[in-house]
Write an enzyme that holds these catalytic residues in place. Structure first.
Site, PDB file in Angstrom:
ATOM      1  N   ASP A  86      39.929  26.367  34.845  1.00 38.88           N
ATOM      2  CA  ASP A  86      40.123  25.091  35.313  1.00 38.88           C
ATOM      3  C   ASP A  86      41.528  24.842  36.035  1.00 38.88           C
ATOM      4  O   ASP A  86      42.178  26.027  36.329  1.00 38.88           O
ATOM      5  CB  ASP A  86      39.923  23.963  34.260  1.00 38.88           C
ATOM      6  CG  ASP A  86      41.099  24.582  33.111  1.00 38.88           C
ATOM      7  OD1 ASP A  86      41.979  24.847  33.202  1.00 38.88           O
ATOM      8  OD2 ASP A  86      40.396  24.428  31.982  1.00 38.88           O
ATOM      9  N   HIS A 413      33.242  32.391  35.225  1.00 38.61           N
ATOM     10  CA  HIS A 413      33.529  30.642  35.299  1.00 38.61           C
ATOM     11  C   HIS A 413      34.620  30.348  35.668  1.00 38.61           C
ATOM     12  O   HIS A 413      35.701  30.291  34.852  1.00 38.61           O
ATOM     13  CB  HIS A 413      33.095  30.434  33.825  1.00 38.61           C
ATOM     14  CG  HIS A 413      33.290  28.800  33.632  1.00 38.61           C
ATOM     15  ND1 HIS A 413      32.095  28.050  33.884  1.00 38.61           N
ATOM     16  CD2 HIS A 413      34.348  27.920  33.421  1.00 38.61           C
ATOM     17  CE1 HIS A 413      32.455  26.774  33.491  1.00 38.61           C
ATOM     18  NE2 HIS A 413      33.581  26.760  33.396  1.00 38.61           N
ATOM     19  N   ASP A 465      26.225  37.237  32.758  1.00 39.47           N
ATOM     20  CA  ASP A 465      26.940  37.009  33.661  1.00 39.47           C
ATOM     21  C   ASP A 465      26.323  35.901  34.438  1.00 39.47           C
ATOM     22  O   ASP A 465      25.646  35.743  35.635  1.00 39.47           O
ATOM     23  CB  ASP A 465      26.918  38.266  34.895  1.00 39.47           C
ATOM     24  CG  ASP A 465      27.587  38.199  36.183  1.00 39.47           C
ATOM     25  OD1 ASP A 465      28.710  37.365  35.931  1.00 39.47           O
ATOM     26  OD2 ASP A 465      27.473  38.899  37.221  1.00 39.47           O
ATOM     27  N   GLU A 474      34.142  32.800  31.073  1.00 36.41           N
ATOM     28  CA  GLU A 474      35.301  32.341  31.589  1.00 36.41           C
ATOM     29  C   GLU A 474      36.441  33.196  31.141  1.00 36.41           C
ATOM     30  O   GLU A 474      36.545  33.809  30.105  1.00 36.41           O
ATOM     31  CB  GLU A 474      35.618  30.913  31.035  1.00 36.41           C
ATOM     32  CG  GLU A 474      36.849  30.272  31.442  1.00 36.41           C
ATOM     33  CD  GLU A 474      36.941  28.976  31.114  1.00 36.41           C
ATOM     34  OE1 GLU A 474      37.701  28.278  31.775  1.00 36.41           O
ATOM     35  OE2 GLU A 474      36.331  28.332  30.235  1.00 36.41           O
TER      36      GLU A 474
END
Length: 491
Positions: A86, A413, A465, A474
């Site tokens: 993020d 991710h 994946d 992530e």
């Protein structure tokens, strides 16, 4: 008949020689792979950079971002690292992986230098410590988060395009956070040791901050998410006793001041037996640092000191399957702690094995476990087996480090990696467009997040994946930072 025997013997020896040659070549290939992985592990940190990027930035698909961080509080909070996949800056895990980067730089300095990666490793560390210095503008003030976790996670945007709110959150005397302050003190103290040989002035600045933060953490006890409530849903702390011990251990190693050793020996407990070492639980780290003192003969190994050492070695015995509460292993041999991002725990534990192997070697000592003895070489062999698993020697024949080999995660991710680089297309990608055009796109990420270590497979060695699977796909700096040291140790 005798000629046949001689011929068979020659054939046998030829076959053996060929096998030995192939094995030696394979071993050499693995060794070279460790060095390649080490180089790439440090590139990952450049992909995580926030702020104004330097002229020597090697990950060129990233651009400048979050250049107004801290402006709401009239403090410069630009720089530092983004959290995982993020665009948040969470101070609690950031400080932990800074400590682990520092520890990697300290223990494996010789190996990093030999592989010509010491400069890059120190640069990765300094990008973090420069930010932490800015985040600590007053003795009893520490900024522990930039960005709103909820709005950030509701959008899928490149960091360069961010339009989500960037509020600054802090702890202070009225809003304490002993865990956050303690971990940041540990990071500063550890980093001071790493920088001392090359930049003593900078090391002294770091020590000054570490001392202030430790006193702040002790004087105003409290759990940080009670003050920075937004962090609670993402990185909630389970307590602050471990961070205070961890900080004291690092401050003692950095300064050799008796007051920090006294804190360790007079504490109510040592943490007892632990089942993991992570961004939330630093007891194992503190135990290992105190055990090092005992192994070096700098302190008497009795009383509380002996308890720290015993607990550190109990954790190691359990990792090595020779303890009384052994760590679970997958069928393929991976140390398995928890389902969500298991590899963060594996790399941290593997770092402990690598560092303690060094301590045992230097002390000419071994560990007596409930189910057998462990030599220094046993610890390093176990560490190497975990590295090999992560780099591809596993049932899926997949490297869980992006960019190593040909079969590695193509869809981690990660916002920045999964959206076209701003250097190729400057058209802003909005909050919802990111989800529609990129997050839900079945194609591989357009940018290779070189050196990132994903969360890893499940307890049956299976990895899918899928970008949507944040628990396994992530990557996070808390996974990568200890792995830098492990890779250097085995390379």
């Amino acid at each position: 008949m005798s000629q046949l025997k001689i011929g068979s013997s020659q054939c046998l020896w030829t076959s053996i020689c060929i096998v030995l040659f192939v094995l030696s070549m394979a071993r050499g290939a693995v060794s070279r792979n460790y060095g390649d992985a080490l180089t790439k592990s440090l590139l990952y940190f450049e992909a995580q950079r926030s702020g104004k990027l330097p002229s020597n930035q090697r990950v060129t698909w990233r651009g400048d971002s979050a250049l107004r961080d801290g402006s709401d509080a009239h403090v410069d909070l630009t720089g530092g690292y983004y959290d995982a996949g993020d665009n948040m800056k969470f101070g609690f895990p950031l400080a932990f992986f800074t400590t682990m980067l520092a520890w990697s730089n300290i223990e494996m300095a010789t190996q990093l230098k030999a592989h010509q990666e010491q400069e890059n490793a120190l640069a990765a560390l300094k990008w973090a410590t420069d930010f932490l210095i800015k985040a600590h503008p007053e003795p009893n003030v520490l900024y522990g988060q930039v960005g709103d976790g909820n709005s950030d996670h509701e959008c899928w945007m490149r960091p360069e395009d961010m339009t989500t709110p960037r509020p600054s959150f802090r702890i202070d005397a009225q809003h304490p956070g002993s865990d956050l302050a303690g971990e940041t003190a540990a990071a500063m103290a550890a980093a001071s040791i790493a920088f001392a040989p090359s930049d003593e002035a900078y090391a002294q600045i770091l020590i000054g901050h570490a001392k202030e933060l430790f006193e702040f953490a002790k004087a105003y006890p409290g759990i940080y998410q009670n003050s920075i409530t937004n962090a609670g849903g993402f990185y909630a702390s389970s307590g602050y006793e471990d961070e205070l011990l961890w900080a004291a251990a690092w401050l003692h190693r950095a300064t050799n001041d008796q007051i920090y050793l006294d804190y360790l020996t007079q504490a109510s407990g040592t943490g007892g037996p632990r089942t993991a070492f992570s961004w939330d639980d630093k007891f194992v780290g503190a135990q290992v640092l105190v055990a090092k003192l005992a192994l070096e003969g700098k302190v008497e190994s009795n009383g509380k000191i002996a308890e720290y050492k015993s607990m550190a070695e109990q954790f190691i015995c359990n990792c090595a399957q020779k303890g009384s509460n052994n760590v679970k292993k997958t069928p393929g041999g991976l140390l398995y702690f928890l389902p969500w991002n298991n590899l963060q725990y594996t790399t941290a534990a593997t770092f402990v094995l690598s560092a303690y192997s060094k301590y045992l070697t230097d002390a000419k000592a071994s560990i007596q476990c409930p189910n057998g003895a462990l030599q220094a070489s046993d610890l390093l062999d176990l560490a190497r087996s975990q590295v090999d698993y992560i780099l591809g020697s596993n049932p899926q024949n997949m490297s869980y480090m992006v960019g190593v080999g040909t079969n590695y995660p193509k869809k981690p991710h990660h916002r920045a990696a999964s959206i076209v680089s701003i250097t190729k297309d400057k058209t802003p990608v909005t909050c919802s467009e990111g989800f529609d055009a990129w997050f839900n796109n079945p194609a591989p990420n357009p940018n290779v997040l070189m050196g990132a270590v994903v969360g890893g497979p499940n307890d049956n060695d299976v990895y899918g994946d899928e970008r949507t699977d944040y628990q396994h796909a992530e990557p996070a700096p808390a996974t990568a930072a200890p792995f830098v040291g492990v890779l250097a140790a085995v390379a």
